[in-house]
Scaffold this active site. Structure first.
Site, mmCIF file in Angstrom:
data_model
loop_
_atom_site.group_PDB
_atom_site.id
_atom_site.type_symbol
_atom_site.label_atom_id
_atom_site.label_comp_id
_atom_site.label_asym_id
_atom_site.label_seq_id
_atom_site.Cartn_x
_atom_site.Cartn_y
_atom_site.Cartn_z
ATOM 1 N N SER A 109 0.834 -1.204 -0.079
ATOM 2 C CA SER A 109 -0.254 0.221 -0.089
ATOM 3 C C SER A 109 0.683 1.430 0.325
ATOM 4 O O SER A 109 1.266 1.692 0.617
ATOM 5 C CB SER A 109 -0.715 -0.440 1.323
ATOM 6 O OG SER A 109 -1.489 -1.324 1.652
ATOM 7 N N HIS A 110 1.350 1.962 -1.207
ATOM 8 C CA HIS A 110 1.991 2.611 -1.439
ATOM 9 C C HIS A 110 2.113 3.421 -2.791
ATOM 10 O O HIS A 110 1.280 2.458 -3.820
ATOM 11 C CB HIS A 110 3.667 2.770 -0.931
ATOM 12 C CG HIS A 110 4.148 0.916 -1.501
ATOM 13 N ND1 HIS A 110 4.775 0.005 -1.652
ATOM 14 C CD2 HIS A 110 4.881 1.273 -3.135
ATOM 15 C CE1 HIS A 110 4.979 -0.801 -2.443
ATOM 16 N NE2 HIS A 110 5.426 -0.043 -3.341
#
Length: 294
Positions: free
Chosen positions: A49-50
């Site tokens: 999640s980036h």
């Protein structure tokens, strides 16, 4: 802002197993600075999640399946990856998450830049702020491997070596990263992998004049028989954290594949038929010529 794109990679069908390959700046729109694979992923976990400020990447399901959720700050899109010859190109400044992993899923990621924590945006609120205030340019990394004016090489089985790669362990799965020119002794210009390999098959059965290769058992196991015309050596690959470096001038045969195996290879050169020595008779002549020049 660029959008993501599904790329259909070449698929070479063969009774000994299927092969797909990726050449930097040909099948994907950037040079390959880093490769990493994610494995041992428990069910229900999420990964990655980036967003990247400058790097772009391609994501491939080498085995199994998973979803890639992309968010450009205005719209969310989901892509399911479940074919080894389909890659998802993700440009910079897209928030991405991986989820819905199937059992024994294996994810390969190729990126345009080396690891840099400064290039990561790990907080979604920060991502939204960066979208509104900065114009982030895509990175451009060039391979340092020089393929011009090279002489044929005549290495021996004793020049082949096992390289232990780093492992980043996490409750959501393990990551093994490889940086061209750093973790391995050459830049990555081609990546290929062999899958759907039937029992009893043999692959390889050739040598290269110039190309270096790293062979990895990304899942499962297999043996590599090495031969320099005089000496022989057999190496077992059975961990995704080890790679076998095969320099030019060594005859290699892959065999004894386990069920569900995926053989991953990182290569210094793009595909060139003139670089291959495909019969053992020609290989013996090649070695004899080389021995005279040493």
């Amino acid at each position: 802002m660029k959008r993501e794109e599904i790329i259909e990679l070449p698929k070479v069908t063969d009774r000994r197993g299927n092969l797909s390959f990726i050449e930097a700046e040909k099948h994907i729109p950037f040079p390959i600075a880093r490769a990493y694979w994610i494995y041992d992923i428990p069910g229900g976990q999420k990964r990655g999640s980036h967003a990247f400020k400058s790097q772009h990447e391609v994501i491939i399901a080498l085995s199994g399946s998973f979803d890639v959720l992309l968010d450009d700050g205005k719209e969310k899109r989901v892509h399911t990856l479940n074919r080894s010859y389909m890659a998802l190109y993700v440009p910079n400044m897209l928030w991405r998450s991986l989820g819905n992993f199937s059992t024994n899923a294996l994810c390969l990621v190729l990126t345009s830049g080396s690891y840099s924590e400064d290039d990561y945006i790990r907080n979604y609120k920060d991502f939204k702020k960066v979208l509104g205030t900065e114009n982030c340019e895509s990175s451009k990394i060039f391979s340092l491997y020089d393929t011009t004016n090279r002489q044929p090489q005549y290495n021996t089985v004793f020049d082949c070596s096992l390289i232990e790669f780093p492992v980043i362990k996490n409750r959501a799965g393990c990551i093994t990263p490889v940086h061209g020119e750093e973790t391995i002794p050459f830049g990555i210009n081609r990546v290929f992998y062999i899958y759907d390999i039937p029992s009893g098959a043999k692959r390889g059965v050739h040598a290269h004049k110039h190309c270096h290769e790293i062979l990895i058992a990304a899942s499962g196991s297999f043996e590599v028989e090495l031969n320099d015309g005089v000496n022989k050596k057999t190496v077992l690959l059975n961990r995704p954290t080890y790679g076998l470096h095969i320099p030019p001038g060594v005859w290699a045969t892959e065999k004894e594949y386990s069920s569900g195996v995926v053989c991953l290879a990182l290569a210094s050169d793009v595909y060139d038929t003139d670089d291959y020595i495909n019969t053992y008779t020609d290989f013996k002549k090649y070695r004899q010529n080389g021995d005279k020049n040493i």
